[in-house]
Design a protein around this motif. Structure first.
Motif, PDB file in Angstrom:
ATOM      1  N   LEU A 182      48.539  41.888  30.098  1.00 32.18           N
ATOM      2  CA  LEU A 182      47.394  40.919  30.557  1.00 32.18           C
ATOM      3  C   LEU A 182      46.092  41.753  30.743  1.00 32.18           C
ATOM      4  O   LEU A 182      46.091  42.718  31.336  1.00 32.18           O
ATOM      5  CB  LEU A 182      47.605  40.089  31.855  1.00 32.18           C
ATOM      6  N   GLY A 183      44.953  41.351  29.967  1.00 38.65           N
ATOM      7  CA  GLY A 183      44.005  42.297  29.925  1.00 38.65           C
ATOM      8  C   GLY A 183      42.697  41.806  30.931  1.00 38.65           C
ATOM      9  O   GLY A 183      42.660  42.591  31.792  1.00 38.65           O
ATOM     10  N   HIS A 184      42.119  40.760  30.736  1.00 44.19           N
ATOM     11  CA  HIS A 184      41.058  40.384  31.596  1.00 44.19           C
ATOM     12  C   HIS A 184      40.942  38.670  31.808  1.00 44.19           C
ATOM     13  O   HIS A 184      41.458  38.055  30.874  1.00 44.19           O
ATOM     14  CB  HIS A 184      39.710  40.946  30.997  1.00 44.19           C
ATOM     15  N   LEU A 185      39.888  38.356  32.510  1.00 46.62           N
ATOM     16  CA  LEU A 185      39.858  37.069  32.708  1.00 46.62           C
ATOM     17  C   LEU A 185      38.112  36.875  32.786  1.00 46.62           C
ATOM     18  O   LEU A 185      37.512  37.597  33.299  1.00 46.62           O
ATOM     19  CB  LEU A 185      40.188  36.694  34.324  1.00 46.62           C
ATOM     20  N   VAL A 186      37.818  35.766  32.451  1.00 48.63           N
ATOM     21  CA  VAL A 186      36.498  35.325  32.436  1.00 48.63           C
ATOM     22  C   VAL A 186      36.353  34.070  33.042  1.00 48.63           C
ATOM     23  O   VAL A 186      37.023  33.179  32.806  1.00 48.63           O
ATOM     24  CB  VAL A 186      35.770  35.061  31.237  1.00 48.63           C
ATOM     25  N   LEU A 187      35.692  34.229  34.321  1.00 51.34           N
ATOM     26  CA  LEU A 187      35.291  32.989  35.435  1.00 51.34           C
ATOM     27  C   LEU A 187      34.088  32.418  35.201  1.00 51.34           C
ATOM     28  O   LEU A 187      33.187  33.280  35.176  1.00 51.34           O
ATOM     29  CB  LEU A 187      35.547  33.558  36.662  1.00 51.34           C
ATOM     30  N   LYS A 188      34.057  31.025  35.235  1.00 48.20           N
ATOM     31  CA  LYS A 188      32.691  30.508  35.299  1.00 48.20           C
ATOM     32  C   LYS A 188      32.257  30.312  36.933  1.00 48.20           C
ATOM     33  O   LYS A 188      33.166  30.001  37.511  1.00 48.20           O
ATOM     34  CB  LYS A 188      32.876  29.018  34.724  1.00 48.20           C
ATOM     35  N   VAL A 189      30.893  30.923  37.046  1.00 50.78           N
ATOM     36  CA  VAL A 189      30.594  30.826  38.699  1.00 50.78           C
ATOM     37  C   VAL A 189      29.351  30.120  38.763  1.00 50.78           C
ATOM     38  O   VAL A 189      28.499  29.866  37.943  1.00 50.78           O
ATOM     39  CB  VAL A 189      30.505  32.358  39.280  1.00 50.78           C
ATOM     40  N   GLN A 190      29.285  29.506  40.167  1.00 50.24           N
ATOM     41  CA  GLN A 190      28.070  28.958  40.558  1.00 50.24           C
ATOM     42  C   GLN A 190      26.785  29.763  40.761  1.00 50.24           C
ATOM     43  O   GLN A 190      25.787  29.312  40.627  1.00 50.24           O
ATOM     44  CB  GLN A 190      28.105  27.986  41.701  1.00 50.24           C
ATOM     45  N   ASP A 191      26.999  30.806  41.342  1.00 51.94           N
ATOM     46  CA  ASP A 191      26.030  31.741  41.788  1.00 51.94           C
ATOM     47  C   ASP A 191      26.284  33.062  41.390  1.00 51.94           C
ATOM     48  O   ASP A 191      27.249  33.796  42.229  1.00 51.94           O
ATOM     49  CB  ASP A 191      25.804  31.526  43.466  1.00 51.94           C
ATOM     50  N   ILE A 192      26.164  33.549  40.674  1.00 53.03           N
ATOM     51  CA  ILE A 192      26.607  34.809  40.019  1.00 53.03           C
ATOM     52  C   ILE A 192      26.236  36.110  40.810  1.00 53.03           C
ATOM     53  O   ILE A 192      27.203  37.018  40.974  1.00 53.03           O
ATOM     54  CB  ILE A 192      26.149  35.451  38.534  1.00 53.03           C
ATOM     55  N   GLN A 193      25.077  35.960  41.303  1.00 53.91           N
ATOM     56  CA  GLN A 193      24.854  37.321  42.616  1.00 53.91           C
ATOM     57  C   GLN A 193      25.635  37.034  43.646  1.00 53.91           C
ATOM     58  O   GLN A 193      26.046  38.197  43.998  1.00 53.91           O
ATOM     59  CB  GLN A 193      23.198  37.074  43.017  1.00 53.91           C
ATOM     60  N   ARG A 194      25.922  35.948  44.292  1.00 56.93           N
ATOM     61  CA  ARG A 194      26.987  35.915  45.266  1.00 56.93           C
ATOM     62  C   ARG A 194      28.366  36.302  44.845  1.00 56.93           C
ATOM     63  O   ARG A 194      29.050  37.125  45.707  1.00 56.93           O
ATOM     64  CB  ARG A 194      26.943  34.350  45.762  1.00 56.93           C
ATOM     65  N   SER A 195      28.657  35.850  43.698  1.00 55.03           N
ATOM     66  CA  SER A 195      29.967  36.351  43.157  1.00 55.03           C
ATOM     67  C   SER A 195      30.164  37.883  43.297  1.00 55.03           C
ATOM     68  O   SER A 195      31.206  38.541  43.133  1.00 55.03           O
ATOM     69  CB  SER A 195      30.324  35.599  42.098  1.00 55.03           C
ATOM     70  N   VAL A 196      29.016  38.340  42.366  1.00 58.27           N
ATOM     71  CA  VAL A 196      29.272  39.823  42.159  1.00 58.27           C
ATOM     72  C   VAL A 196      29.236  40.550  43.416  1.00 58.27           C
ATOM     73  O   VAL A 196      30.162  41.710  43.705  1.00 58.27           O
ATOM     74  CB  VAL A 196      28.113  40.146  41.430  1.00 58.27           C
ATOM     75  N   ALA A 197      28.460  40.249  44.423  1.00 64.15           N
ATOM     76  CA  ALA A 197      28.627  40.759  45.836  1.00 64.15           C
ATOM     77  C   ALA A 197      29.813  40.595  46.555  1.00 64.15           C
ATOM     78  O   ALA A 197      30.708  41.718  46.997  1.00 64.15           O
ATOM     79  CB  ALA A 197      27.514  40.260  46.664  1.00 64.15           C
ATOM     80  N   PHE A 198      30.746  39.508  46.062  1.00 70.44           N
ATOM     81  CA  PHE A 198      32.123  39.165  46.651  1.00 70.44           C
ATOM     82  C   PHE A 198      32.860  40.225  45.813  1.00 70.44           C
ATOM     83  O   PHE A 198      33.834  40.796  46.612  1.00 70.44           O
ATOM     84  CB  PHE A 198      32.432  37.962  46.650  1.00 70.44           C
ATOM     85  N   TYR A 199      32.850  40.320  44.702  1.00 71.37           N
ATOM     86  CA  TYR A 199      33.808  40.958  44.005  1.00 71.37           C
ATOM     87  C   TYR A 199      33.647  42.605  44.128  1.00 71.37           C
ATOM     88  O   TYR A 199      34.602  43.459  43.873  1.00 71.37           O
ATOM     89  CB  TYR A 199      33.883  40.693  42.575  1.00 71.37           C
ATOM     90  N   GLN A 200      32.483  42.977  44.529  1.00 73.60           N
ATOM     91  CA  GLN A 200      32.232  44.281  44.677  1.00 73.60           C
ATOM     92  C   GLN A 200      32.490  44.794  46.094  1.00 73.60           C
ATOM     93  O   GLN A 200      33.386  45.787  46.349  1.00 73.60           O
ATOM     94  CB  GLN A 200      30.670  44.662  44.609  1.00 73.60           C
ATOM     95  N   ASP A 201      31.934  44.061  47.159  1.00 72.80           N
ATOM     96  CA  ASP A 201      32.162  44.386  48.447  1.00 72.80           C
ATOM     97  C   ASP A 201      33.606  44.076  49.141  1.00 72.80           C
ATOM     98  O   ASP A 201      33.962  44.689  49.991  1.00 72.80           O
ATOM     99  CB  ASP A 201      31.116  43.751  49.360  1.00 72.80           C
ATOM    100  N   ILE A 202      34.113  42.990  48.678  1.00 74.43           N
ATOM    101  CA  ILE A 202      35.494  42.337  49.196  1.00 74.43           C
ATOM    102  C   ILE A 202      36.606  43.037  48.360  1.00 74.43           C
ATOM    103  O   ILE A 202      37.494  43.418  48.942  1.00 74.43           O
ATOM    104  CB  ILE A 202      35.470  40.825  49.477  1.00 74.43           C
ATOM    105  N   VAL A 203      36.545  42.800  46.688  1.00 75.13           N
ATOM    106  CA  VAL A 203      37.623  43.453  46.293  1.00 75.13           C
ATOM    107  C   VAL A 203      37.471  44.609  45.873  1.00 75.13           C
ATOM    108  O   VAL A 203      38.512  45.230  45.490  1.00 75.13           O
ATOM    109  CB  VAL A 203      37.579  42.167  45.006  1.00 75.13           C
ATOM    110  N   GLY A 204      36.350  45.382  45.902  1.00 75.34           N
ATOM    111  CA  GLY A 204      36.242  46.591  45.357  1.00 75.34           C
ATOM    112  C   GLY A 204      35.926  47.058  44.041  1.00 75.34           C
ATOM    113  O   GLY A 204      36.513  48.014  43.519  1.00 75.34           O
ATOM    114  N   LEU A 205      35.590  46.046  43.271  1.00 81.57           N
ATOM    115  CA  LEU A 205      35.145  46.289  41.561  1.00 81.57           C
ATOM    116  C   LEU A 205      33.719  46.801  41.514  1.00 81.57           C
ATOM    117  O   LEU A 205      33.055  46.890  42.408  1.00 81.57           O
ATOM    118  CB  LEU A 205      35.355  45.067  40.861  1.00 81.57           C
TER     119      LEU A 205
END
Length: 178
Positions: free
Chosen positions: A9-32
């Motif tokens: 399984l390669g990658h997933l593309v998600l549609k998000v409401q607030d890209i900056q908030r989502s980037v912060a989440f996936y960097q700070d919480i998930v570690g990407l």
């Protein structure tokens, strides 16, 4: 008849409401880590060496309130195959079987991967891809911002190998001034 041979399984593309908030989440919480941006409306993130295993796509402002949170926000998910030759065989098989192709055969700018995207029986976009850019300690990579309105961002081959016209949603943004 030919059958694809996906390796993971390669990658997933998600549609998000607030890209900056989502980037912060996936960097700070998930570690990407960020690999690249397309303008300020799409970001490519990675956990390992693949250029991306998650991409976030900003919903247009007029769609944010229309999005039912109980419905899927997945734009597509993907499976890796070994080569562009396999992508070509898969494309031919899809055409022969009458499977609806959404976009491709092409080569994206961000990630430098080849792709073919098609519909499953429920209308979900499924992608096969190969040749994803690898980011390793020996091959570091500096994130960049790709222009969202340039054909080379969407398809480096300028639709030369496409077996269908690109979707209207793509045609609406390619090569338009911003």
């Amino acid at each position: 008849m030919y059958t694809p041979k996906p390796t993971k399984l390669g990658h997933l593309v998600l549609k998000v409401q607030d890209i900056q908030r989502s980037v912060a989440f996936y960097q700070d919480i998930v570690g990407l880590k960020i690999s690249d941006w397309i303008d300020d409306r799409m970001v490519f993130l990675r956990a390992g060496e693949d250029h991306h295993d998650l991409a976030l796509l900003q919903l247009p402002p007029d769609q944010i309130d229309k999005q039912d949170p109980t419905l899927s926000r997945v734009e597509h998910f993907s499976y890796h195959v070994e080569s562009i030759d396999e992508i070509k065989k898969i494309t031919q098989m899809l055409v022969e079987r009458g499977i609806e192709i959404d976009r491709g055969l092409g080569r994206h700018g961000p990630g430098d991967n080849t792709f073919i995207v098609f519909k499953d029986p429920d209308g979900n976009n499924v992608e096969f891809y190969s040749d994803m850019l690898q980011i390793t300690p020996d091959k570091p990579y500096e994130p960049s911002i790709w222009p969202g309105n340039k054909m080379s961002t969407f398809d480096q081959w300028d639709l030369e190998n496409f077996v269908v016209d690109p979707p209207e949603r793509i045609k609406a943004i390619i090569d338009k001034p911003q």
